[in-house]
Design a protein around this motif. Structure first.
Motif, mmCIF file in Angstrom:
data_model
loop_
_atom_site.group_PDB
_atom_site.id
_atom_site.type_symbol
_atom_site.label_atom_id
_atom_site.label_comp_id
_atom_site.label_asym_id
_atom_site.label_seq_id
_atom_site.Cartn_x
_atom_site.Cartn_y
_atom_site.Cartn_z
ATOM 1 N N ASP A 11 0.827 -1.203 0.000
ATOM 2 C CA ASP A 11 0.000 0.000 0.000
ATOM 3 C C ASP A 11 0.864 1.258 0.000
ATOM 4 O OD1 ASP A 11 -2.455 1.540 0.202
ATOM 5 O OD2 ASP A 11 -1.823 1.981 2.255
ATOM 6 N N ARG A 12 2.169 1.102 0.059
ATOM 7 C CA ARG A 12 3.079 2.241 0.187
ATOM 8 C C ARG A 12 3.926 2.371 -1.086
ATOM 9 N NH1 ARG A 12 7.054 3.908 5.100
ATOM 10 N NH2 ARG A 12 8.885 3.751 3.797
ATOM 11 N N ALA A 13 3.888 3.573 -1.680
ATOM 12 C CA ALA A 13 4.649 3.837 -2.901
ATOM 13 C C ALA A 13 5.496 5.091 -2.714
ATOM 14 C CB ALA A 13 3.710 4.014 -4.087
ATOM 15 N N PHE A 14 6.551 5.191 -3.518
ATOM 16 C CA PHE A 14 7.447 6.349 -3.457
ATOM 17 C C PHE A 14 7.399 7.073 -4.791
ATOM 18 C CE2 PHE A 14 11.470 8.493 -4.150
ATOM 19 C CZ PHE A 14 11.610 9.202 -2.967
ATOM 20 N N GLY A 15 7.426 8.403 -4.726
ATOM 21 C CA GLY A 15 7.473 9.172 -5.956
ATOM 22 C C GLY A 15 7.261 10.644 -5.707
ATOM 23 N N LEU A 16 7.035 11.368 -6.779
ATOM 24 C CA LEU A 16 6.791 12.804 -6.751
ATOM 25 C C LEU A 16 5.288 13.027 -6.654
ATOM 26 C CD1 LEU A 16 7.827 15.723 -7.106
ATOM 27 C CD2 LEU A 16 7.692 15.351 -9.579
ATOM 28 N N CYS A 17 4.860 13.713 -5.609
ATOM 29 C CA CYS A 17 3.430 13.910 -5.369
ATOM 30 C C CYS A 17 3.116 15.377 -5.116
ATOM 31 C CB CYS A 17 2.971 13.108 -4.153
ATOM 32 S SG CYS A 17 3.160 11.347 -4.330
ATOM 33 N N ASP A 18 1.927 15.764 -5.495
ATOM 34 C CA ASP A 18 1.407 17.104 -5.202
ATOM 35 C C ASP A 18 -0.084 16.933 -4.973
ATOM 36 O OD1 ASP A 18 0.588 19.716 -5.041
ATOM 37 O OD2 ASP A 18 1.276 20.291 -7.013
ATOM 38 N N PHE A 19 -0.529 17.229 -3.768
ATOM 39 C CA PHE A 19 -1.930 17.029 -3.430
ATOM 40 C C PHE A 19 -2.742 18.307 -3.579
ATOM 41 C CE2 PHE A 19 0.264 13.552 -1.254
ATOM 42 C CZ PHE A 19 -0.423 12.501 -1.822
ATOM 43 N N GLY A 20 -2.376 19.121 -4.570
ATOM 44 C CA GLY A 20 -3.142 20.321 -4.862
ATOM 45 C C GLY A 20 -2.836 21.491 -3.951
ATOM 46 N N LEU A 57 13.815 11.118 -12.380
ATOM 47 C CA LEU A 57 12.834 11.660 -11.432
ATOM 48 C C LEU A 57 13.315 12.985 -10.852
ATOM 49 C CD1 LEU A 57 10.152 11.240 -10.007
ATOM 50 C CD2 LEU A 57 11.361 9.916 -8.270
ATOM 51 N N SER A 58 14.610 13.118 -10.639
ATOM 52 C CA SER A 58 15.158 14.376 -10.094
ATOM 53 C C SER A 58 14.870 15.552 -11.030
ATOM 54 C CB SER A 58 16.656 14.253 -9.847
ATOM 55 O OG SER A 58 17.338 13.960 -11.054
ATOM 56 N N GLY A 59 14.857 15.327 -12.332
ATOM 57 C CA GLY A 59 14.542 16.378 -13.298
ATOM 58 C C GLY A 59 13.094 16.826 -13.180
ATOM 59 N N TYR A 60 12.175 15.871 -13.043
ATOM 60 C CA TYR A 60 10.763 16.208 -12.859
ATOM 61 C C TYR A 60 10.549 16.921 -11.522
ATOM 62 C CZ TYR A 60 9.646 13.348 -16.897
ATOM 63 O OH TYR A 60 9.567 12.848 -18.166
ATOM 64 N N GLU A 63 11.733 20.592 -11.872
ATOM 65 C CA GLU A 63 10.745 21.357 -12.643
ATOM 66 C C GLU A 63 9.477 21.617 -11.832
ATOM 67 O OE1 GLU A 63 9.885 19.394 -16.312
ATOM 68 O OE2 GLU A 63 11.866 19.804 -17.146
ATOM 69 N N ALA A 64 9.026 20.608 -11.090
ATOM 70 C CA ALA A 64 7.797 20.754 -10.300
ATOM 71 C C ALA A 64 7.972 21.787 -9.201
ATOM 72 C CB ALA A 64 7.408 19.404 -9.700
ATOM 73 N N ARG A 65 9.119 21.779 -8.557
ATOM 74 C CA ARG A 65 9.357 22.760 -7.487
ATOM 75 C C ARG A 65 9.417 24.180 -8.045
ATOM 76 N NH1 ARG A 65 13.473 18.982 -4.053
ATOM 77 N NH2 ARG A 65 11.847 17.852 -2.960
ATOM 78 N N LEU A 66 10.000 24.343 -9.214
ATOM 79 C CA LEU A 66 10.067 25.670 -9.837
ATOM 80 C C LEU A 66 8.680 26.149 -10.274
ATOM 81 C CD1 LEU A 66 13.324 25.313 -11.973
ATOM 82 C CD2 LEU A 66 12.997 26.755 -9.943
ATOM 83 N N ALA A 67 7.871 25.232 -10.805
ATOM 84 C CA ALA A 67 6.542 25.585 -11.318
ATOM 85 C C ALA A 67 5.471 25.604 -10.216
ATOM 86 C CB ALA A 67 6.124 24.597 -12.412
ATOM 87 N N GLY A 68 5.750 24.965 -9.072
ATOM 88 C CA GLY A 68 4.757 24.880 -8.015
ATOM 89 C C GLY A 68 3.709 23.816 -8.282
ATOM 90 N N ARG A 69 3.970 22.965 -9.261
ATOM 91 C CA ARG A 69 3.079 21.851 -9.606
ATOM 92 C C ARG A 69 3.837 20.863 -10.473
ATOM 93 N NH1 ARG A 69 1.078 22.361 -14.852
ATOM 94 N NH2 ARG A 69 1.623 24.323 -15.820
ATOM 95 N N ILE A 70 3.337 19.657 -10.605
ATOM 96 C CA ILE A 70 4.007 18.658 -11.427
ATOM 97 C C ILE A 70 3.720 18.948 -12.887
ATOM 98 C CG2 ILE A 70 4.134 16.201 -12.000
ATOM 99 C CD1 ILE A 70 3.436 15.636 -9.052
ATOM 100 N N VAL A 71 4.770 19.026 -13.674
ATOM 101 C CA VAL A 71 4.665 19.282 -15.103
ATOM 102 C C VAL A 71 5.277 18.075 -15.805
ATOM 103 C CG1 VAL A 71 5.311 20.822 -16.984
ATOM 104 C CG2 VAL A 71 5.011 21.731 -14.675
ATOM 105 N N ALA A 72 4.434 17.281 -16.454
ATOM 106 C CA ALA A 72 4.959 16.080 -17.109
ATOM 107 C C ALA A 72 4.433 15.969 -18.519
ATOM 108 C CB ALA A 72 4.571 14.843 -16.322
#
Length: 72
Positions: A11-20, A57-60, A63-72
């Motif tokens: 039930d546990r996963a690792f990754g880049l997340c943004d909950f809005g 993943l480090s590239g995404y 980019e996400a931290r700069l944009a304030g959201r995940i951009v894929a």
């Protein structure tokens, strides 16, 4: 953007997340929690079977931290 599931806890996963909250971060998340989330128009999140990464993943994450959201 999940990249691995815990072998000892499926039930546990690792990754880049943004909950809005405009604060994307790397970390662990509960898959059961994700199943309960609803996006715009009340739709559940989906797995994109056609996504092909073009950077690590480090590239995404950068980019996400700069944009304030995940951009894929």
């Amino acid at each position: 953007m999940l990249c691995e599931i815990d072998r000892e806890d499926d039930d546990r996963a690792f990754g880049l997340c943004d909950f809005g909250q405009d604060f994307p971060e790397l970390g662990y998340v509960s898959l059961a929690e994700l199943e309960g989330l609803r996006g715009r128009w009340g739709l559940p999140i989906e797995r994109n079977l056609h996504f092909v990464p073009d950077k690590p993943l480090s590239g995404y994450t950068r980019e996400a931290r700069l944009a304030g959201r995940i951009v894929a």
